[in-house]
Motif scaffolding. Sequence first.
Motif, PDB file in Angstrom:
ATOM      1  N   SER A   1       0.865  -1.275   0.099  1.00 47.94           N
ATOM      2  CA  SER A   1       0.088   0.302  -0.035  1.00 47.94           C
ATOM      3  C   SER A   1       0.784   1.356  -0.151  1.00 47.94           C
ATOM      4  O   SER A   1       0.577   2.409  -0.480  1.00 47.94           O
ATOM      5  CB  SER A   1      -1.026  -0.385   0.874  1.00 47.94           C
ATOM      6  N   ASP A   2       2.143   1.415   0.498  1.00 46.40           N
ATOM      7  CA  ASP A   2       2.293   2.594   0.489  1.00 46.40           C
ATOM      8  C   ASP A   2       3.618   2.832  -1.086  1.00 46.40           C
ATOM      9  O   ASP A   2       4.195   3.737  -1.140  1.00 46.40           O
ATOM     10  CB  ASP A   2       3.857   2.468   1.404  1.00 46.40           C
ATOM     11  N   THR A   3       3.670   1.858  -1.686  1.00 43.01           N
ATOM     12  CA  THR A   3       4.498   1.694  -2.813  1.00 43.01           C
ATOM     13  C   THR A   3       3.779   1.169  -4.297  1.00 43.01           C
ATOM     14  O   THR A   3       4.761   2.088  -5.264  1.00 43.01           O
ATOM     15  CB  THR A   3       5.871   0.756  -2.813  1.00 43.01           C
ATOM     16  N   GLY A   4       2.999   0.578  -3.934  1.00 46.13           N
ATOM     17  CA  GLY A   4       2.152   0.729  -5.635  1.00 46.13           C
ATOM     18  C   GLY A   4       2.963  -0.940  -5.666  1.00 46.13           C
ATOM     19  O   GLY A   4       2.575  -1.240  -6.947  1.00 46.13           O
ATOM     20  N   VAL A   5       3.891  -1.398  -5.746  1.00 41.69           N
ATOM     21  CA  VAL A   5       4.323  -2.369  -5.750  1.00 41.69           C
ATOM     22  C   VAL A   5       3.938  -3.608  -5.630  1.00 41.69           C
ATOM     23  O   VAL A   5       3.304  -4.584  -4.377  1.00 41.69           O
ATOM     24  CB  VAL A   5       5.996  -2.238  -5.200  1.00 41.69           C
ATOM     25  N   VAL A   6       3.270  -4.558  -6.747  1.00 36.19           N
ATOM     26  CA  VAL A   6       2.882  -5.788  -7.092  1.00 36.19           C
ATOM     27  C   VAL A   6       4.107  -7.125  -6.722  1.00 36.19           C
ATOM     28  O   VAL A   6       5.181  -7.004  -6.782  1.00 36.19           O
ATOM     29  CB  VAL A   6       2.744  -6.064  -8.562  1.00 36.19           C
TER      30      VAL A   6
END
Length: 149
Positions: free
Chosen positions: A99-104
């Motif tokens: 949620s903080d970086t959007g990295v999958v």
Amino acid sequence: MGYRLGGSSPAGVDTVAISPVINQTGEPAIELQVTHAIRDRIHFDGRLKLVDSDSFADGVIEVTLTRYEMTPIAYRNETGTTPQLYRLRITGEAVLKRSDTGVVIARSETYGEATLPFQSDLTSAKRDALPAAAAEIAKFIVDDLIEQW
């Protein structure tokens, strides 16, 4: 080191939120049943805590439903013109993102299905079979997104 019953969760992800499920199928309102089933599965699994807001979550689950199919699989008569049993299948894609970086950090492409007998009212039969198909796709999605850890 030790064995943990039920496996572990993704590194750094202890809480998750579920984004609204996107329904790209032609079948109305199935996203509601799938959302409910995913919430139930996360609670049942117990490895992740479900929270209501992305701002309180370590990870976010995003789901897109891509296909809804009704396929006859058995027939009442020898000519094969009157279906007796159908297979209902929901296909979808899901990702778990930080949620903080959007990295999958995990992906899932899977389906859930249920069988339903043909009744005089096919709409009611589909409605009765939907919870089983939604529960199955929810199980596969949650397992795919967190089992790999």
